[in-house]
Design an enzyme around this catalytic site. Sequence first.
Site, mmCIF file in Angstrom:
data_model
loop_
_atom_site.group_PDB
_atom_site.id
_atom_site.type_symbol
_atom_site.label_atom_id
_atom_site.label_comp_id
_atom_site.label_asym_id
_atom_site.label_seq_id
_atom_site.Cartn_x
_atom_site.Cartn_y
_atom_site.Cartn_z
ATOM 1 C CB THR A 139 -0.906 -0.008 1.243
ATOM 2 O OG1 THR A 139 -1.673 -1.205 1.237
ATOM 3 C CG2 THR A 139 -1.839 1.182 1.277
ATOM 4 C CB THR A 157 -3.786 -1.115 -1.152
ATOM 5 O OG1 THR A 157 -3.021 -2.296 -0.946
ATOM 6 C CG2 THR A 157 -5.267 -1.479 -1.234
ATOM 7 C CB SER A 201 -10.453 -0.785 1.404
ATOM 8 O OG SER A 201 -11.121 0.408 1.769
ATOM 9 N N GLY A 222 0.430 -0.332 5.681
ATOM 10 C CA GLY A 222 0.751 -1.210 6.804
ATOM 11 C C GLY A 222 -0.278 -2.263 7.130
ATOM 12 N N GLY A 223 -1.223 -2.537 6.209
ATOM 13 C CA GLY A 223 -2.206 -3.582 6.501
ATOM 14 C C GLY A 223 -3.013 -3.261 7.738
#
Length: 322
Positions: A139, A157, A201, A222-223
């Site tokens: 991302t 992302t 998301s 960073g998820g």
Amino acid sequence: QAIDEEMEQTGGFLSLEDLKADQAEWWEPISIDYRGYQVYTASPPATAFPSLIRLGLMHRFDVTELGHNSADYLHFFAEATKHAYWCRLAYAGDPAINPPPLDRLLSEESLQPEARRIDRNKALPFSPPGVPSNQGRNTTHFVAADRHGNIVSATQTLGNAFGSRIMPEGTGIWLNNSLYYCTFEPPGNPMDAKPGQRKLSGDCPTIIMQQGRPWAALGTPGGHTIGQTVPQMVMNLIDFNMDIQGALTAPRISFIEPDILAVEDTIPHEVIIQLKAKGHNVRTVTALGNAHGLTIAYSKNGRILKFKGGADPRGQGAAAGY
């Protein structure tokens, strides 16, 4: 047409008709008051609302007295972030079908009791309401402002590195692989794609307003750590009076399911020892996130005086003015 042809050749199911039928949608942002500042972020179907829950809980503690990145400060934030993470797993959903109950989750009636549940000396175990989900690893985030003070804070992302590894010839566009986030079995993963529902998301682009004017904008990749990294940077700006570069540079932590507290290795060793003594399963990591941000300074009559940009030293970004 190039995407349609590539999908046909690779056995994909995305078609030209799907692309024609797709419509961009506008969703009103969500916000919370944090010490007199209005912190705005993306509304569902983005799963950014837990970042506001974290700020709402931390608002109930004197974090400046606790001290920046002290063991007590990081412990309180870790415990707050567990609750917010639980809410994400329990309530994330399509805003038109099963919207998160944000009015309740961000209310005084909900936040105050949760803040009281935090034990100052002991880390509580995390018990998830559903199944865990995967997270993306590729991302990016950027912020931009024009001379009039209009701000864009954007997170995009591909999913994992280079997404699906497919670039339709002549487009220069990598196709994402967001279906990677889905697990389907057992059911309960909020990131599962479902027929007729919007795909969720995990981004958290954020704009902070002061006295009705845009004051700061920031975000990070960073998820699942995104919604934890952003509130720490917001508190760095507001509670600890850091400039944007300092706010982005300061060491971070992140809770990782089921019971890991990821701590950047720039956190002092004695703080890590104290966190372990409180019951945290600490794992040191090199870096959490790769943020970008900016702030705007105004004169007393509201005229823009200057912009200040910051780029995370954890990555390869840059801040520039033109």
